[in-house]
Design a protein around this motif. Structure first.
Motif, PDB file in Angstrom:
ATOM      1  N   GLU A  80      41.525  87.766  35.183  1.00  0.00           N
ATOM      2  CA  GLU A  80      42.477  87.511  34.102  1.00  0.00           C
ATOM      3  C   GLU A  80      42.235  88.466  32.927  1.00  0.00           C
ATOM      4  OE1 GLU A  80      41.783  84.410  36.747  1.00  0.00           O
ATOM      5  OE2 GLU A  80      40.368  84.905  35.154  1.00  0.00           O
TER       6      GLU A  80
ATOM      7  N   ALA B 203      50.695  86.300  32.549  1.00  0.00           N
ATOM      8  CA  ALA B 203      50.347  85.526  33.739  1.00  0.00           C
ATOM      9  C   ALA B 203      48.986  84.860  33.576  1.00  0.00           C
ATOM     10  CB  ALA B 203      50.352  86.440  34.969  1.00  0.00           C
ATOM     11  N   SER B 204      48.044  85.554  32.928  1.00  0.00           N
ATOM     12  CA  SER B 204      46.697  85.006  32.741  1.00  0.00           C
ATOM     13  C   SER B 204      46.718  83.798  31.813  1.00  0.00           C
ATOM     14  CB  SER B 204      45.772  86.086  32.171  1.00  0.00           C
ATOM     15  OG  SER B 204      45.645  87.178  33.062  1.00  0.00           O
TER      16      SER B 204
ATOM     17  N   ASN C 287      49.017  81.747  31.448  1.00  0.00           N
ATOM     18  CA  ASN C 287      49.711  80.627  32.079  1.00  0.00           C
ATOM     19  C   ASN C 287      49.046  80.164  33.370  1.00  0.00           C
ATOM     20  OD1 ASN C 287      52.310  80.031  30.488  1.00  0.00           O
ATOM     21  ND2 ASN C 287      52.377  82.261  30.677  1.00  0.00           N
ATOM     22  N   ALA C 288      47.955  80.823  33.758  1.00  0.00           N
ATOM     23  CA  ALA C 288      47.285  80.481  35.011  1.00  0.00           C
ATOM     24  C   ALA C 288      46.336  79.299  34.835  1.00  0.00           C
ATOM     25  CB  ALA C 288      46.508  81.685  35.535  1.00  0.00           C
ATOM     26  N   THR C 289      46.172  78.526  35.890  1.00  0.00           N
ATOM     27  CA  THR C 289      45.154  77.485  35.930  1.00  0.00           C
ATOM     28  C   THR C 289      43.857  78.121  36.421  1.00  0.00           C
ATOM     29  OG1 THR C 289      46.793  75.767  36.397  1.00  0.00           O
ATOM     30  CG2 THR C 289      44.486  75.279  36.939  1.00  0.00           C
TER      31      THR C 289
END
Length: 338
Positions: free
Chosen positions: A57, A45-46, A48-50
């Protein structure tokens, strides 16, 4: 060739093997399926996070053999620590007790509980399977984090630090913890370390002494290991020291291993890394570089001989380009390996 890349769900069995092989005192790799799978999911998830500023993260990277596909090591970067749960450490400092009337002047060392690194970036989970600890593999795994941080600077704090594993024996007995256990805790080091690794840190606030501890009151065995590292951790510490990291008196609350820190801007790999445009072809250069692509979720890093010219162009062999998932004209970030 070892390839450094983000972890995937399929890497869980190999991650568990690394956790089992890492031994006592390696808090960030607990032998717990729920925790390890959660770390994988959080890492994905980190990646792919903006992100415009560092938050909670976590970026978990793995080293994979390009021939067999075997995962042989791990390393991670926590963007910040201490925001959701306290991140404790001890600070080793000196105090003076003096009496002019009696002509007595005593200087003693004390350990003070605190949370110095709250909000800072932590480097952790650096582990290579024993049979892969040769050549430049360790340097590749350690330094690849700094290429990633240099490329994605907004994701990390101003200061980066790493907790070095302290002294303990093969059974997981820590001389420093033994003194704390006898005086305050009444639980084994391995259990306390495990509880911390799975995020159950409440017992620290409940049982840890709040007032400074005078070092000269500790056992001689406990005093001797304050700020010392586990024998298996010495190579990792040396790599960080070469990057500019140093200890400023902060040690782990369980085994008294040192924490080392550095301003991210001053990390040697960050300072000296550069972007270059790629040409693919044969060359005769024997100079090895650490090189990564400039991706986030698709991050890849390897160590390989490259030819770099003064115009900011780099020539690499086709197999290196394939490992990095790049084509002619793409940009990479690289730094020379001495």
């Amino acid at each position: 060739m070892l390839i450094i890349r983000p972890i995937t769900a399929a890497d869980y069995p190999a991650l568990m093997l690394c956790a089992e092989a890492s031994g006592h005192g390696f808090t960030s790799l607990p032998i717990n399926e729920t925790i390890l799978r959660a770390r994988i999911n959080h890492s994905q998830a980190s990646f792919n996070a903006t992100v415009t500023s560092p938050g909670q993260e976590s970026y978990l990277l793995v080293a994979v053999d390009s021939v067999s596909g075997q995962m042989v090591g791990t390393t991670a970067i926590e963007a910040t620590v201490g925001l959701d749960a306290p991140f404790y450490n001890y600070h080793l400092s000196t105090v003076t007790h003096a009496s002019r009337r009696l002509g007595v002047h005593n200087t003693v060392k004390v350990l003070t509980l605190g949370s110095q690194y709250t909000g800072e970036t932590e480097l952790c989970s650096l582990f290579l399977l024993p049979e892969w600890r040769q050549g430049i593999n360790g340097r590749l795994l350690s330094k690849s984090r700094f290429l990633f941080m240099a490329e994605h600077r907004q994701r990390f704090a101003e200061i980066a630090f790493a907790e070095m594993r302290g002294v303990s024996d093969e059974q997981g007995n820590s001389p420093f913890w033994q003194w704390l256990k006898d005086s305050f805790f009444s639980i084994d080091f391995t259990y306390a370390d495990y509880l911390t690794g799975i995020g159950r840190k409440g017992f620290i606030a409940d049982l840890m002494p709040k007032l400074p501890i005078y070092v000269n009151l500790l056992s001689k065995e406990a005093q001797a290991v304050i700020g010392q590292v586990h024998v298996d951790t010495r190579p990792a510490l040396q790599l960080l020291e070469q990057e500019g990291f140093c200890c400023r008196g902060y040690v782990d609350i369980f085994d008294a291993g040192p924490s080392v820190e550095c301003d991210v801007r001053n990390i040697e790999t960050v300072r000296h890394s550069q972007r270059c445009r790629v040409n693919i072809g044969e060359h005769s250069s024997e100079q090895y570089y650490l090189v990564s692509n400039c991706e986030l979720a698709g991050f890849r890093a390897v160590a390989a001989p490259l030819l770099v010219n003064s115009q900011g162009q780099v020539t690499m062999a086709a197999d290196v380009a394939t490992a990095l998932n790049i084509a002619i004209g793409d940009e990479v970030r690289l730094v020379a390996l001495s």
